[in-house]
Motif scaffolding. Structure first.
Motif, PDB file in Angstrom:
ATOM      1  N   ASN A   1     -10.435   6.352  -4.087  1.00 19.64           N
ATOM      2  CA  ASN A   1     -10.064   7.899  -4.171  1.00 19.64           C
ATOM      3  C   ASN A   1     -10.098   8.901  -5.097  1.00 19.64           C
ATOM      4  O   ASN A   1      -9.132   9.710  -5.535  1.00 19.64           O
TER       5      ASN A   1
ATOM      6  N   GLU B   1      -1.416  -3.845  -3.111  1.00 23.94           N
ATOM      7  CA  GLU B   1      -1.588  -2.951  -3.465  1.00 23.94           C
ATOM      8  C   GLU B   1      -3.383  -2.459  -3.234  1.00 23.94           C
ATOM      9  O   GLU B   1      -4.042  -2.031  -4.130  1.00 23.94           O
TER      10      GLU B   1
ATOM     11  N   ASP C   1       1.367   2.219  -2.756  1.00 22.80           N
ATOM     12  CA  ASP C   1       1.016   3.701  -4.201  1.00 22.80           C
ATOM     13  C   ASP C   1       1.768   3.454  -5.026  1.00 22.80           C
ATOM     14  O   ASP C   1       2.205   3.676  -6.351  1.00 22.80           O
TER      15      ASP C   1
ATOM     16  N   THR D   1      -5.244   0.972  -2.345  1.00 23.49           N
ATOM     17  CA  THR D   1      -4.762   1.990  -3.738  1.00 23.49           C
ATOM     18  C   THR D   1      -5.069   1.839  -5.355  1.00 23.49           C
ATOM     19  O   THR D   1      -6.027   0.748  -5.083  1.00 23.49           O
TER      20      THR D   1
ATOM     21  N   SER E   1     -10.039  -1.438  -7.730  1.00 20.84           N
ATOM     22  CA  SER E   1      -8.862  -0.119  -7.189  1.00 20.84           C
ATOM     23  C   SER E   1      -8.506   0.908  -7.738  1.00 20.84           C
ATOM     24  O   SER E   1      -8.435   1.711  -7.103  1.00 20.84           O
TER      25      SER E   1
ATOM     26  N   ASN F   1       0.485  -1.096   0.146  1.00 21.12           N
ATOM     27  CA  ASN F   1       0.584   0.105  -0.233  1.00 21.12           C
ATOM     28  C   ASN F   1       0.459   1.396  -0.078  1.00 21.12           C
ATOM     29  O   ASN F   1       0.867   2.171   0.418  1.00 21.12           O
TER      30      ASN F   1
END
Length: 464
Positions: free
Chosen positions: A95, A66, A56, A69, A91, A54
């Motif tokens: 965000n 990951e 990125d 992220t 994924s 994780n």
């Protein structure tokens, strides 16, 4: 001596706590993310330092380093969604400013402010499930009644078929009787019309020839003028030359007529009676008023015989038509009874129903176990979209789909066909009609007969 134990427990708990901090993993996968000096990609393809989990940056080919992220294109983020259903998202959606997880866990590092909607979604889903269960139970109750009705309908049709077959046998016997009656009427008509023609042609040269002509003798003996000569008429009209006081016996009269109790004019000329009367061999036609040659009303007799023949022909036609109609009814019943109406005859009630649904400018009509049609809004044209073929559901649930094919051909396309999916409901209604590909139609038919009891399902993890 207790310090090493305390330190070991602390380290273990630290590793466990740290693994829970890894975002985007399910409980079943947490064992792979317990903090260690190194991390082995879940597919076993690579070993990397645990600090690169994780971070990125995608190190593992399967994207397993990951999970929290958007670094790996093939990665998955696990939404825990307490109060609702957990599920995975790509994924790439982590965000990204859009709340994809109802618990907002996918937007942990973005400026988007998300509200946790898991509780509301869970309540809504549970209410929908309860409604489905309620509808399912009601549908099953209706299905039990449909099964009873279907069995009764099946038995009624069986009884109806049995009665029709018995009636058909009676009509067949009546047909044979009617054919014989027609044959006799035709024979009588031909005999009388033949006698009338012979009479018109028989112009004797002298009275004595007329007296000895077969026609004059036949007419003299034919007391009732019906065109036939019976043994009784021979007994009454023929005298024995040697003993005129004695009359012929019934057996002697039959022997003189060639062993028959009744003959027509053509047969009379071939008998021993005519031969002996013609030669005067011990027999003669009796004299007196009763034995006077009878002149029947030939025209009236012929007309009556013709009418009788026509009536016999009409009666025969009626019996033939009735028998043919009965055979068609028997065939239709046998076809209806040969269809598969489900293990408990639960679909029997659909056999006599047709359901309609209007979609835009077309009205679709589904007649189960018969055909599917399409009619335009003006009602000017009706197109057959398929004729009943068979059940087409998967093994173990064959009665969930109905197949209709051999419809009308499409312009520069295939022959039309329709696949009907049956779904559980408390009403019998055609819910939808679509044409996913050219001239290939799909329909949804809702019916209580399609309801099935709910069976417990084993819990399956969404990530496995």
């Amino acid at each position: 001596m207790q310090y090493p134990i305390v330190i070991a427990v602390t380290v273990w708990l630290s590793g466990y706590v740290d693994s829970r901090k890894i975002r985007g993993i399910s409980l079943a996968y947490r064992r792979f993310y317990k903090e260690k000096p190194s991390f082995l990609c879940i597919d076993g393809s690579k070993l990397i330092p645990f600090t690169q989990v994780n971070d990125d940056y995608c190190d593992c080919l399967d994207g397993s380093d990951e999970p929290g992220t958007a670094a790996c294109s093939n990665g998955r983020f696990y939404c825990t969604n307490l109060g609702f259903r957990p599920y995975y998202i790509a994924s790439s959606r982590v965000n990204d400013g859009v709340c994809d997880c109802c618990d907002t866990s996918d937007e942990y590092n973005s400026q988007t402010r998300c509200n946790n909607t898991c509780r509301k979604l869970g309540q809504k889903e549970r209410a929908e499930v309860e409604n489905q269960i309620r509808s399912m139970n009601e549908g099953l109750h209706l299905k039990r009644q449909l099964i009873k009705d279907g069995i009764n309908m099946w038995q009624e049709k069986q009884n109806q078929l049995k009665d029709l077959k018995m009636a058909s046998e009676r009509l067949q016997r009546k047909l044979e009787t009617q054919r014989k009656a027609k044959q006799k009427a035709d024979t009588d008509k031909d005999t009388l019309t033949g006698l009338q023609r012979l009479k018109a042609l028989a112009v004797p040269r002298n009275p004595q020839a007329a007296a000895t002509s077969p026609l004059s003798v036949f007419q003299a003996l034919d007391a009732n003028g019906d065109g036939s000569l019976t043994a009784e008429e021979v007994q009454a009209g023929v005298a024995i030359l040697e003993d005129k006081t004695r009359s012929l016996t019934h057996a002697e009269a039959i022997d003189l007529l060639g062993g028959f109790g009744q003959v027509g004019f053509s047969g009379f000329q071939e008998t021993l009676l005519w031969d002996r009367l013609r030669t005067g061999d011990g027999l003669e036609v009796k004299d007196g008023p009763k034995m006077k040659p009878h002149e029947p009303d030939s025209e009236a007799a012929v007309e009556a015989a013709v009418q009788a023949a026509e009536d016999a022909t009409a009666d025969l036609k009626k019996v033939e038509d009735a028998l043919e109609m009965m055979k068609l009814e028997i065939r239709d019943l046998e076809e209806a009874l040969s269809a598969d109406y489900g293990a408990d005859k639960e679909f029997m009630y659909l056999q006599s129903q047709c359901l309609e649904l209007t979609v835009y400018e077309y009205t679709y009509t589904l007649c189960p176990f018969n055909q599917v049609t399409q009619r335009n809004s003006q009602g000017e044209q009706t197109i057959v979209l398929g004729k009943w073929r068979s059940w087409d559901g998967p093994p173990g649930n064959e009665h969930s789909k109905m197949k209709f094919d051999r419809g009308e051909p499409c312009w520069q396309g295939p022959t039309r066909s329709t696949l009907v999916t049956l779904t559980c409901g408390t009403e019998t209604v055609l819910r939808s009609v679509k044409e996913p590909s050219k001239c290939q139609y799909v329909m949804e038919l809702q019916t209580p007969a399609a309801c099935q009891p709910l069976t417990p399902r084993r819990s399956v993890h969404s990530e496995l």
